[in-house]
Design a protein around this motif. Structure first.
Motif, short mmCIF file in Angstrom:
data_model
loop_
_atom_site.label_atom_id
_atom_site.label_comp_id
_atom_site.label_asym_id
_atom_site.label_seq_id
_atom_site.Cartn_x
_atom_site.Cartn_y
_atom_site.Cartn_z
N ARG A 39 0.82 -1.21 0.00
CA ARG A 39 0.00 0.00 0.00
C ARG A 39 0.86 1.26 0.00
NH1 ARG A 39 -3.50 -3.04 3.48
NH2 ARG A 39 -2.45 -2.20 5.33
N THR A 40 2.07 1.13 0.50
CA THR A 40 3.00 2.27 0.54
C THR A 40 4.25 1.96 -0.29
OG1 THR A 40 4.01 1.45 2.59
CG2 THR A 40 2.17 3.01 2.80
N LEU A 41 4.06 1.26 -1.40
CA LEU A 41 5.20 0.80 -2.20
C LEU A 41 6.02 1.96 -2.75
CD1 LEU A 41 6.68 -1.64 -3.34
CD2 LEU A 41 5.19 -1.56 -5.34
N ALA A 42 5.33 3.02 -3.21
CA ALA A 42 6.05 4.16 -3.77
C ALA A 42 6.96 4.78 -2.72
CB ALA A 42 5.06 5.19 -4.31
N GLN A 43 6.42 4.96 -1.50
CA GLN A 43 7.22 5.51 -0.41
C GLN A 43 8.36 4.57 -0.05
OE1 GLN A 43 4.93 6.38 3.08
NE2 GLN A 43 6.72 6.53 4.40
N SER A 44 8.06 3.27 0.00
CA SER A 44 9.07 2.29 0.37
C SER A 44 10.18 2.22 -0.68
CB SER A 44 8.43 0.90 0.51
OG SER A 44 7.41 0.92 1.48
N PHE A 45 9.84 2.52 -1.93
CA PHE A 45 10.83 2.47 -3.00
C PHE A 45 11.62 3.77 -3.10
CE2 PHE A 45 12.11 3.11 -7.43
CZ PHE A 45 12.79 1.93 -7.69
N LEU A 46 10.93 4.90 -3.00
CA LEU A 46 11.58 6.19 -3.18
C LEU A 46 12.50 6.56 -2.01
CD1 LEU A 46 8.74 8.38 -4.73
CD2 LEU A 46 10.78 7.49 -5.86
N SER A 47 12.08 6.20 -0.80
CA SER A 47 12.85 6.59 0.38
C SER A 47 14.29 6.08 0.35
CB SER A 47 12.14 6.12 1.65
OG SER A 47 12.88 6.44 2.79
N PRO A 48 14.52 4.78 0.10
CA PRO A 48 15.93 4.32 0.05
C PRO A 48 16.69 4.87 -1.14
CG PRO A 48 14.44 2.54 -0.55
CD PRO A 48 13.58 3.64 -0.02
N VAL A 49 16.00 5.11 -2.26
CA VAL A 49 16.67 5.67 -3.44
C VAL A 49 17.18 7.08 -3.14
CG1 VAL A 49 16.34 6.50 -5.80
CG2 VAL A 49 15.42 4.28 -5.12
N THR A 61 17.90 -1.34 10.10
CA THR A 61 16.85 -0.46 10.63
C THR A 61 15.48 -0.80 10.06
OG1 THR A 61 17.44 1.17 8.93
CG2 THR A 61 18.44 1.43 11.10
N GLN A 62 15.42 -1.14 8.77
CA GLN A 62 14.13 -1.48 8.16
C GLN A 62 13.58 -2.80 8.71
OE1 GLN A 62 12.09 0.15 5.99
NE2 GLN A 62 13.42 1.93 6.20
N ALA A 63 14.45 -3.79 8.88
CA ALA A 63 14.00 -5.07 9.42
C ALA A 63 13.45 -4.90 10.83
CB ALA A 63 15.15 -6.08 9.42
N GLY A 118 8.99 -13.28 8.62
CA GLY A 118 9.20 -13.51 7.19
C GLY A 118 8.82 -12.30 6.35
N ALA A 119 7.70 -11.66 6.70
CA ALA A 119 7.28 -10.46 5.96
C ALA A 119 8.25 -9.31 6.20
CB ALA A 119 5.87 -10.06 6.39
N ALA A 120 8.67 -9.10 7.44
CA ALA A 120 9.61 -8.01 7.75
C ALA A 120 10.95 -8.24 7.06
CB ALA A 120 9.81 -7.91 9.26
N ALA A 121 11.42 -9.49 7.05
CA ALA A 121 12.69 -9.80 6.39
C ALA A 121 12.58 -9.59 4.88
CB ALA A 121 13.11 -11.24 6.69
N THR A 122 11.44 -9.93 4.30
CA THR A 122 11.23 -9.73 2.86
C THR A 122 11.27 -8.25 2.51
OG1 THR A 122 9.86 -11.73 2.74
CG2 THR A 122 9.67 -10.15 0.94
N LYS A 123 10.62 -7.42 3.34
CA LYS A 123 10.63 -5.97 3.10
C LYS A 123 12.05 -5.42 3.18
CE LYS A 123 6.14 -5.71 5.40
NZ LYS A 123 5.42 -5.18 6.58
N ILE A 151 14.43 -3.60 0.27
CA ILE A 151 15.13 -2.33 0.44
C ILE A 151 16.61 -2.49 0.12
CG2 ILE A 151 15.76 -0.53 2.10
CD1 ILE A 151 12.81 -0.52 1.31
N GLY A 152 17.21 -3.59 0.59
CA GLY A 152 18.62 -3.84 0.32
C GLY A 152 18.91 -3.94 -1.17
#
Length: 253
Positions: A19-29, A70-72, A108-113, A117-118
Motif C-alpha cells: 500500500r506504501t510501495l512508492a514511499q518504500s521504493f523512493l525513500s531508500p533511493v 533499521t528497516q528489518a 518472514g514479511a519483515a525480512a522480505t521488506k 530495500i537492500g
C-alpha cells in the motif's frame, strides 16, 4: 505446520507494505543518493581508496547494512506491536497456530521488506559507482541472515514496547550508532590501535566486515567469525522469542 496460517499473516503484512510501495521504493533511493553526494563527493574527493577499493564503492556494503538493519527492526516491531495496541493479538493467540507459525509470518514479511530495500539500495548504488561482487552467493547469504536476525530482534522489541516511542528507542539510540561506529564508512584498520581494540566489542563490525568481504574480498575480521556472529545472534533471538511465547511475557497480560 499450519502453512495456511503462516501465509495469511505473511500476506496481511505484505499488503501493508504494498500500500506504501512508492514511499518504500523512493525513500531508500533518495537517502542512498544523498549518502553518495555527501560521502562520495565530499569525503571521496579526499579519500581516493580504502584498502585498494574506491571509496564510493567501499561504503556501499555499509549503506546496505544500515538500511537493512533499521528497516528489518522497524517493520517487525510495528508488525507485532500494532495487533497488541488494538487488541487483535488475542484473536491470533486463540487461533489454532503455534508460536513458530506466528513468528514465520511476521518475521518472514519483515525480512522480505528489508531484503527488498537492500536490493533497491544496491541497484541505486550501481548507478553511482562501478560495483562488482566477488562472492554473490555469500553476499546473499549474509544479506538474508541479517534481514532475518534483525527482523527477529525487531519482533522482540515490538513485544517489549509499551508505546510507540519505545518502538524507536533501541533502533535510534543503539542500533544506528553501532552501525555508524562499526566500520560502515571506514576500515577498522584506519583507527588508532586502542580504538581498534574497543571497536571489536561492537557486534555490528562482524556483520559489516563479512558483508564487505563478499563484495571486495577484504575484511576487518575473519569471515568465519562474521558468519558465526550473525548465526549466533539469530539463534539467540529465536531462543528469546521462544521464551516469550512460553511465558506469555507482555503478550497475555
Amino acid at each position: 505446520m499450519n502453512l495456511a496460517a503462516v501465509k495469511a499473516i505473511y500476506v496481511s503484512e505484505m499488503a501493508r507494505f504494498f500500500r506504501t510501495l512508492a514511499q518504500s521504493f523512493l525513500s531508500p533511493v533518495i537517502s542512498t543518493s544523498l549518502y553518495f553526494v555527501v560521502f562520495g563527493a565530499a569525503i571521496g574527493s579526499r579519500i581516493d581508496q580504502v584498502e585498494g577499493v574506491a571509496y564510493g564503492a567501499f561504503i556501499v556494503p555499509g549503506l546496505v547494512m544500515l538500511s537493512v538493519m533499521t528497516q528489518a527492526i522497524s517493520n517487525a516491531s510495528f508488525g507485532i506491536y500494532f495487533p497488541k495496541f488494538i487488541g487483535t493479538i488475542y484473536e491470533l493467540l486463540s487461533a489454532p497456530v503455534n508460536f513458530l507459525e506466528i513468528v514465520l509470518g511476521f518475521v518472514g514479511a519483515a525480512a522480505t521488506k528489508a531484503l527488498f530495500i537492500g536490493v533497491v539500495i544496491l541497484g541505486t548504488a550501481a548507478l553511482f559507482v562501478d560495483l562488482q561482487i566477488l562472492h554473490p552467493f555469500a553476499m546473499m547469504a549474509f544479506l538474508v541472515l541479517t534481514c532475518t536476525s534483525f527482523a527477529l530482534f525487531g519482533f522482540i522489541i515490538g513485544i517489549w514496547a509499551q508505546n510507540f516511542e519505545q518502538l524507536q528507542l533501541i533502533p535510534l539510540l543503539v542500533v544506528t550508532p553501532l552501525v555508524f561506529l562499526g566500520g560502515s564508512f571506514y576500515s577498522i584498520s584506519m583507527l588508532p590501535p586502542v580504538w581498534q581494540t574497543i571497536t571489536m566489542f561492537n557486534p555490528v563490525v562482524y556483520l559489516i566486515s563479512g558483508f564487505r568481504w563478499a563484495f571486495f574480498g577484504i575484511a576487518d575480521v575473519p569471515v568465519g567469525l562474521s558468519l558465526l556472529a550473525i548465526s549466533g545472534f539469530t539463534v539467540l533471538c529465536l531462543g528469546a522469542v521462544w521464551m516469550i511465547f512460553r511465558t506469555g511475557w507482555r503478550i497475555r497480560n
